[in-house]
Every structure is written in C-alpha cells, then in structure tokens.
Design a protein around this motif. Structure first.
Motif, PDB file in Angstrom:
ATOM      1  N   ASP A  84       0.838  -1.190   0.000  1.00 55.16           N
ATOM      2  CA  ASP A  84       0.000   0.000   0.000  1.00 55.16           C
ATOM      3  C   ASP A  84       0.879   1.248   0.000  1.00 55.16           C
ATOM      4  N   LEU A  85       0.247   2.400  -0.210  1.00 60.50           N
ATOM      5  CA  LEU A  85       0.987   3.657  -0.283  1.00 60.50           C
ATOM      6  C   LEU A  85       0.437   4.670   0.715  1.00 60.50           C
ATOM      7  N   ILE A  86       1.338   5.468   1.248  1.00 60.31           N
ATOM      8  CA  ILE A  86       0.971   6.632   2.057  1.00 60.31           C
ATOM      9  C   ILE A  86       1.583   7.854   1.386  1.00 60.31           C
ATOM     10  N   LEU A  87       0.789   8.895   1.260  1.00 62.91           N
ATOM     11  CA  LEU A  87       1.267  10.151   0.681  1.00 62.91           C
ATOM     12  C   LEU A  87       1.132  11.249   1.717  1.00 62.91           C
ATOM     13  N   PHE A  88       2.249  11.900   2.039  1.00 64.09           N
ATOM     14  CA  PHE A  88       2.175  13.104   2.861  1.00 64.09           C
ATOM     15  C   PHE A  88       2.350  14.300   1.940  1.00 64.09           C
ATOM     16  N   LEU A  89       1.354  15.169   1.938  1.00 60.14           N
ATOM     17  CA  LEU A  89       1.338  16.309   1.024  1.00 60.14           C
ATOM     18  C   LEU A  89       1.149  17.585   1.820  1.00 60.14           C
ATOM     19  N   ALA A  90       2.093  18.507   1.702  1.00 59.35           N
ATOM     20  CA  ALA A  90       2.013  19.793   2.391  1.00 59.35           C
ATOM     21  C   ALA A  90       2.144  20.916   1.383  1.00 59.35           C
ATOM     22  N   GLN A  91       1.473  22.026   1.655  1.00 64.09           N
ATOM     23  CA  GLN A  91       1.528  23.176   0.765  1.00 64.09           C
ATOM     24  C   GLN A  91       2.543  24.221   1.231  1.00 64.09           C
ATOM     25  N   ALA A  92       3.310  23.882   2.272  1.00 65.92           N
ATOM     26  CA  ALA A  92       4.340  24.797   2.769  1.00 65.92           C
ATOM     27  C   ALA A  92       5.386  24.004   3.529  1.00 65.92           C
ATOM     28  N   GLN A  93       6.571  24.578   3.641  1.00 65.50           N
ATOM     29  CA  GLN A  93       7.614  24.043   4.505  1.00 65.50           C
ATOM     30  C   GLN A  93       7.774  24.971   5.697  1.00 65.50           C
ATOM     31  N   PRO A  94       8.047  24.427   6.872  1.00 69.72           N
ATOM     32  CA  PRO A  94       8.268  25.298   8.029  1.00 69.72           C
ATOM     33  C   PRO A  94       9.582  26.047   7.879  1.00 69.72           C
ATOM     34  N   PRO A  95       9.804  27.114   8.635  1.00 71.06           N
ATOM     35  CA  PRO A  95      11.105  27.784   8.619  1.00 71.06           C
ATOM     36  C   PRO A  95      12.218  26.782   8.907  1.00 71.06           C
ATOM     37  N   LEU A  96      13.402  27.049   8.366  1.00 67.73           N
ATOM     38  CA  LEU A  96      14.503  26.098   8.469  1.00 67.73           C
ATOM     39  C   LEU A  96      14.809  25.716   9.906  1.00 67.73           C
ATOM     40  N   ASP A  97      14.714  26.673  10.828  1.00 68.44           N
ATOM     41  CA  ASP A  97      15.047  26.373  12.225  1.00 68.44           C
ATOM     42  C   ASP A  97      13.990  25.530  12.923  1.00 68.44           C
ATOM     43  N   ARG A  98      12.859  25.283  12.248  1.00 66.46           N
ATOM     44  CA  ARG A  98      11.823  24.420  12.822  1.00 66.46           C
ATOM     45  C   ARG A  98      11.669  23.121  12.037  1.00 66.46           C
ATOM     46  N   SER A  99      12.446  22.970  10.962  1.00 63.01           N
ATOM     47  CA  SER A  99      12.293  21.795  10.094  1.00 63.01           C
ATOM     48  C   SER A  99      12.612  20.496  10.819  1.00 63.01           C
ATOM     49  N   TYR A 100      13.628  20.511  11.669  1.00 65.75           N
ATOM     50  CA  TYR A 100      14.017  19.284  12.383  1.00 65.75           C
ATOM     51  C   TYR A 100      12.876  18.803  13.279  1.00 65.75           C
ATOM     52  N   GLU A 101      12.298  19.720  14.045  1.00 68.47           N
ATOM     53  CA  GLU A 101      11.200  19.342  14.942  1.00 68.47           C
ATOM     54  C   GLU A 101       9.982  18.875  14.151  1.00 68.47           C
ATOM     55  N   PHE A 102       9.710  19.568  13.060  1.00 65.51           N
ATOM     56  CA  PHE A 102       8.558  19.187  12.245  1.00 65.51           C
ATOM     57  C   PHE A 102       8.764  17.810  11.630  1.00 65.51           C
ATOM     58  N   GLY A 103       9.953  17.590  11.080  1.00 62.59           N
ATOM     59  CA  GLY A 103      10.256  16.288  10.496  1.00 62.59           C
ATOM     60  C   GLY A 103      10.164  15.171  11.529  1.00 62.59           C
ATOM     61  N   LYS A 104      10.630  15.450  12.712  1.00 59.17           N
ATOM     62  CA  LYS A 104      10.580  14.442  13.783  1.00 59.17           C
ATOM     63  C   LYS A 104       9.139  14.103  14.140  1.00 59.17           C
ATOM     64  N   LEU A 105       8.281  15.108  14.173  1.00 59.19           N
ATOM     65  CA  LEU A 105       6.861  14.875  14.448  1.00 59.19           C
ATOM     66  C   LEU A 105       6.257  13.935  13.411  1.00 59.19           C
ATOM     67  N   LEU A 106       6.560  14.177  12.150  1.00 64.12           N
ATOM     68  CA  LEU A 106       6.014  13.348  11.074  1.00 64.12           C
ATOM     69  C   LEU A 106       6.534  11.916  11.157  1.00 64.12           C
ATOM     70  N   ILE A 107       7.842  11.773  11.385  1.00 62.47           N
ATOM     71  CA  ILE A 107       8.442  10.436  11.440  1.00 62.47           C
ATOM     72  C   ILE A 107       7.913   9.641  12.626  1.00 62.47           C
ATOM     73  N   GLU A 108       7.773  10.283  13.769  1.00 62.47           N
ATOM     74  CA  GLU A 108       7.237   9.593  14.950  1.00 62.47           C
ATOM     75  C   GLU A 108       5.835   9.068  14.667  1.00 62.47           C
ATOM     76  N   PHE A 109       5.047   9.868  13.984  1.00 64.40           N
ATOM     77  CA  PHE A 109       3.676   9.452  13.686  1.00 64.40           C
ATOM     78  C   PHE A 109       3.657   8.281  12.696  1.00 64.40           C
ATOM     79  N   ILE A 110       4.426   8.414  11.638  1.00 65.72           N
ATOM     80  CA  ILE A 110       4.345   7.430  10.559  1.00 65.72           C
ATOM     81  C   ILE A 110       5.024   6.112  10.915  1.00 65.72           C
TER      82      ILE A 110
END
Length: 318
Positions: A84-110
């Motif tokens: 099966d497939l999962i698609l994560f689609l966002a219409q924006a990227q967070p500021p660079l200094d918040r990208s690590y935290e945002f990415g971690k949130l997504l990875i923890e969930f998935i």
C-alpha cells in the motif's frame, strides 16, 4: 499535533512525502499521484506552531491572517500482492530552524505504520537548457537502496548536501530504522522559479516503474511540451532571435528577464482551454462541477484570469 481522521490498516506501505520547493517538482509529483490514484485522507497536521504567518491577506480592505495548510496524510490501498501507499502532502515548509522538529513529528507518527520505504523528491538545478531531457539523481539512506535502483539510469549524488526538509526528513527516517531515498529531478538554473513538469515527469516515471503503478502521463507530457514551447518563444523574443532553439547559452541578464517575463508570455494548450470551457458549460447547469473547474484553474495558475466569470456562476444561481 497530528489528528487521525480515519483509522486504517496498511500492508508494509511505501511513504512518499512532498512539499513545495524549486520548480514545484516535488509538490506537483504529489498532486499528480493524488489525482491519478485517488488517495484518501486519513490524518492532518494541525496547530503545531511550526508555521508562523509570513504576512496577512487583505480582502475588501479588511486584513485577515491566512489559514496555513500544515500537511495531510493520504493512503492508497492496493491489491494483496502489492504494498500500500501513504502520501504526505504539504503546501508549505516550516522555517529552516523548525524543520528538524517538524520532520521528527512526522516520522514519529508514521513509524507506527511499519513503513517499508520512504521516498521524497526535490529539484536539482544544473547547467542544462530547458530543451534537454532532465536526468534524475538519487541519494539513499542505505547502500542496498542504491542497488535496488541500479538499473534505473539514475545519477548517484556522491557527495554534497540536501538542504531543508528533504534531507532532514530522510535523515530522521534513517535514525528510526527506515530505509529510503530522495530523487532529484534536474532543472535549468534559470527556471528555479518556474514550474517544471518535465522534471516532475522524469521523477514520476522512476516511481511508476518501481511501484508498478501503471500511471498515464499524457496530461503531464502535454504540459511539459507547452512550457518548453513558451520558454522557447520567450528566449527568442528576449534575445532577438528567429530560432530560439538554436540560441547561444543564456547570460545572467537573460535568465533574470526570463524569470520576470515568462508568466506574461505563457498561453494554455488548446485542449486545456477546451476542457475549461466544457466545465464552465457544465457548471452553469450544475454547480457541482464548480469544484472541478476551480481545481483545474488553480492547477494551471490561471484562476485570476477567469475569476469574474467563475464567480458569476454563483451570482446567476443566486
């Protein structure tokens, strides 16, 4: 936070994560997959605080803080013999200094979905002309992933860096024990601010082959030809040449002028114009077609051109 809208059970899913970037290569790949395969929504990212507004919008003299689409998770169930497939689609990227935290949130969930592979896409500016067929580069979390794609005629990114969320996301996925790759479609340096369907198409063909999706690319191919032709015309116009296809290499001044002038000189393929007219005809009789029409206008970036006519559909019904 990530709000689960629908509980699902998936078989060793492959995750594809996309967001806006140069040439809109990645996000257009995601939108194409979503439209072609009929992905269904199952979770949304909301109220994380990672996306501070960068401005406000003004409507009829009144100021509003714009809503921000922080991203959504979609799923696509396949036959029992295929993952099966999962698609994560966002219409924006967070500021660079918040990208690590945002990415971690997504990875923890998935990670709870026992993802088999993680793929994302990006643009790779190169010293190529827009008339060339773009190559695709790859960088992977593990050597075995590179070996999986050894027969795909990909260029391996031997060294360097992948900036922003694209690189961080895969790095975080690797730390969580996941395996995956980033596919980078080549785009000319002078088109980084212009949508590049040709690069998106090159990347999608890799994914289509690997996942055996059986995608139909006619619409995207037509759009790629359309943009190539319009850039050819613009290059010829700016350089005063009759045959822009045989033009000399572009100077920095040419590049800057192309960026500023391209949108003004572009036209739609006749088939798209016909599709728009047909949807206007249907929407005038049945407003349920209005959402499909709006989606098409947004996809080609021409809603403003048709805005009054589109709104008239609702005024007439009123």
């Amino acid at each position: 936070m990530i709000r689960v809208i629908r509980k699902i059970s998936l078989k060793e899913p492959v995750l594809i994560a996309v967001w806006p970037g140069m040439g809109e290569v990645a996000v257009k790949c995601g939108l194409f997959l979503k439209k072609s395969l009929g992905f269904e929504l199952f979770a949304k990212v909301e109220n994380t605080g990672f996306f501070p507004p960068q401005g406000v919008i003004v409507d009829k003299g009144l100021i509003h803080v714009p809503p921000i689409d922080e991203g959504s998770f979609y799923f696509y169930k396949r036959s029992p013999k295929k993952r099966d497939l999962i698609l994560f689609l966002a219409q924006a990227q967070p500021p660079l200094d918040r990208s690590y935290e945002f990415g971690k949130l997504l990875i923890e969930f998935i990670s709870s979905y026992k993802v088999f592979r993680v793929f994302n896409f990006a643009a790779f500016p190169q010293a190529i002309q827009h008339t060339q067929t773009p190559g695709v580069w790859v960088s992977a979390t593990h050597k075995e992933i590179l070996e999986e794609f050894s027969s795909y005629n990909l260029k391996i990114l031997e060294e360097g860096q992948i900036s922003g969320l694209n690189g961080l996301f895969l790095g975080l996925a690797k730390e969580k024990g996941m395996k995956g790759a980033c596919f980078l479609g080549e785009i000319p340096f002078y088109t980084i601010q212009i949508e590049n369907p040709k690069a998106s198409l090159a990347v999608l063909k890799i994914v289509d082959r690997y996942l055996e999706l059986g995608l139909e690319f006619k619409e995207l191919e037509e759009k790629a030809v359309f943009l190539d032709n319009e850039i050819n015309k613009l290059v010829g116009y700016l350089k005063g040449e009759v045959s822009p296809q045989e033009s000399s290499p572009l100077s920095e001044e040419d590049i800057q002028r192309i960026k500023k002038e391209l949108e003004r000189f572009t036209k739609l393929p006749q088939s798209v114009r016909q599709n728009i007219e047909e949807l206007f005809r249907k929407a005038s009789q049945d407003l349920s077609y209005a959402s499909e029409l709006k989606k098409l206008l947004d996809e080609w970036g021409i809603y403003k051109e048709y805005e009054d006519r589109f709104l008239d559909l609702f005024r007439k019904k009123s």
